[in-house]
Scaffold this motif. Sequence first.
Motif, short mmCIF file in Angstrom:
data_model
loop_
_atom_site.label_atom_id
_atom_site.label_comp_id
_atom_site.label_asym_id
_atom_site.label_seq_id
_atom_site.Cartn_x
_atom_site.Cartn_y
_atom_site.Cartn_z
N GLY A 14 32.67 63.35 3.98
CA GLY A 14 33.03 62.40 5.00
C GLY A 14 33.38 61.05 4.42
O GLY A 14 34.31 60.39 4.84
N THR A 15 32.61 60.61 3.42
CA THR A 15 32.87 59.33 2.78
C THR A 15 34.20 59.37 2.05
O THR A 15 34.94 58.39 2.05
CB THR A 15 31.73 59.00 1.80
OG1 THR A 15 30.50 59.08 2.50
CG2 THR A 15 31.89 57.63 1.22
N ALA B 162 38.06 64.65 12.23
CA ALA B 162 36.63 64.33 12.20
C ALA B 162 35.98 64.66 13.54
O ALA B 162 34.86 65.19 13.58
CB ALA B 162 36.43 62.86 11.84
N ALA C 162 35.54 68.39 13.93
CA ALA C 162 34.46 68.89 13.08
C ALA C 162 33.09 68.40 13.56
O ALA C 162 32.07 68.79 12.99
CB ALA C 162 34.69 68.45 11.64
N GLY C 163 33.07 67.55 14.59
CA GLY C 163 31.80 67.05 15.11
C GLY C 163 31.24 65.88 14.33
O GLY C 163 30.07 65.53 14.49
N HIS C 164 32.05 65.24 13.51
CA HIS C 164 31.62 64.07 12.74
C HIS C 164 31.91 62.81 13.56
O HIS C 164 32.82 62.04 13.27
CB HIS C 164 32.34 64.01 11.38
CG HIS C 164 32.11 65.22 10.55
ND1 HIS C 164 30.87 65.58 10.06
CD2 HIS C 164 32.97 66.19 10.13
CE1 HIS C 164 30.97 66.70 9.37
NE2 HIS C 164 32.24 67.09 9.40
N TRP C 165 31.11 62.63 14.61
CA TRP C 165 31.38 61.58 15.60
C TRP C 165 31.28 60.18 15.01
O TRP C 165 32.10 59.32 15.34
CB TRP C 165 30.44 61.74 16.79
CG TRP C 165 30.55 63.09 17.40
CD1 TRP C 165 29.62 64.09 17.37
CD2 TRP C 165 31.67 63.62 18.12
NE1 TRP C 165 30.09 65.21 18.02
CE2 TRP C 165 31.35 64.94 18.50
CE3 TRP C 165 32.91 63.10 18.48
CZ2 TRP C 165 32.23 65.74 19.21
CZ3 TRP C 165 33.78 63.91 19.19
CH2 TRP C 165 33.43 65.21 19.55
N ASP C 166 30.29 59.93 14.16
CA ASP C 166 30.13 58.59 13.60
C ASP C 166 31.29 58.25 12.68
O ASP C 166 31.82 57.14 12.72
CB ASP C 166 28.79 58.49 12.85
CG ASP C 166 28.43 57.05 12.54
OD1 ASP C 166 28.60 56.19 13.42
OD2 ASP C 166 27.99 56.78 11.40
N GLU C 167 31.71 59.20 11.87
CA GLU C 167 32.85 58.99 10.98
C GLU C 167 34.13 58.75 11.78
O GLU C 167 34.91 57.84 11.46
CB GLU C 167 33.01 60.21 10.08
CG GLU C 167 34.09 60.09 9.04
CD GLU C 167 34.15 61.33 8.17
OE1 GLU C 167 35.28 61.76 7.89
OE2 GLU C 167 33.10 61.86 7.80
N CYS D 120 33.59 59.12 21.12
CA CYS D 120 32.59 59.16 20.04
C CYS D 120 31.33 58.41 20.44
O CYS D 120 30.21 58.89 20.18
CB CYS D 120 33.18 58.58 18.76
SG CYS D 120 34.45 59.60 18.00
#
Length: 140
Positions: free
Chosen positions: A2-3, A34, A37-42, A67
């Motif tokens: 993610g980073t 993102a 993929a469920g990477h809500w904060d990203e 988000c």
Amino acid sequence: MGTRLFGLLVGGLLLAGVGTSHAEEASRLAVEDAMKAGHWDEALQMAQLRLDSGDGQREDLQAAAVCLQRLNRATELDALIERAVARYPKSAAMLLGAMEAYANAPHYGVEVAGEFRRGPQRGGGAMLSSEDADRVRVLR
């Protein structure tokens, strides 16, 4: 991972002078990926970066609002929407996005220490409806 994706997005935005539309499209797709993929904060960070850059679009505001709700941070929705409206006051698309964000936001919250906090909250506080206030904001 993610980073790394976030770093690539920032690097792409820094190269905005070269192929701006391609960089914008790539960063918008990165936000969508993102979210899928469920990477809500990203996804939230990337959408806010786009909104703060001055190149934000209606889709970025919608993505950031979704988000925040997925992260149970509905208390931050009003500030997000008002910042976008202040940043893009002449953009009809962004104003429409703000209207949609208010329409899709939770229309309830609690009053804690004289301050309204949108969405579900833990602890005490008087439950309040924000439907009328949201309707006024949309018409504004």
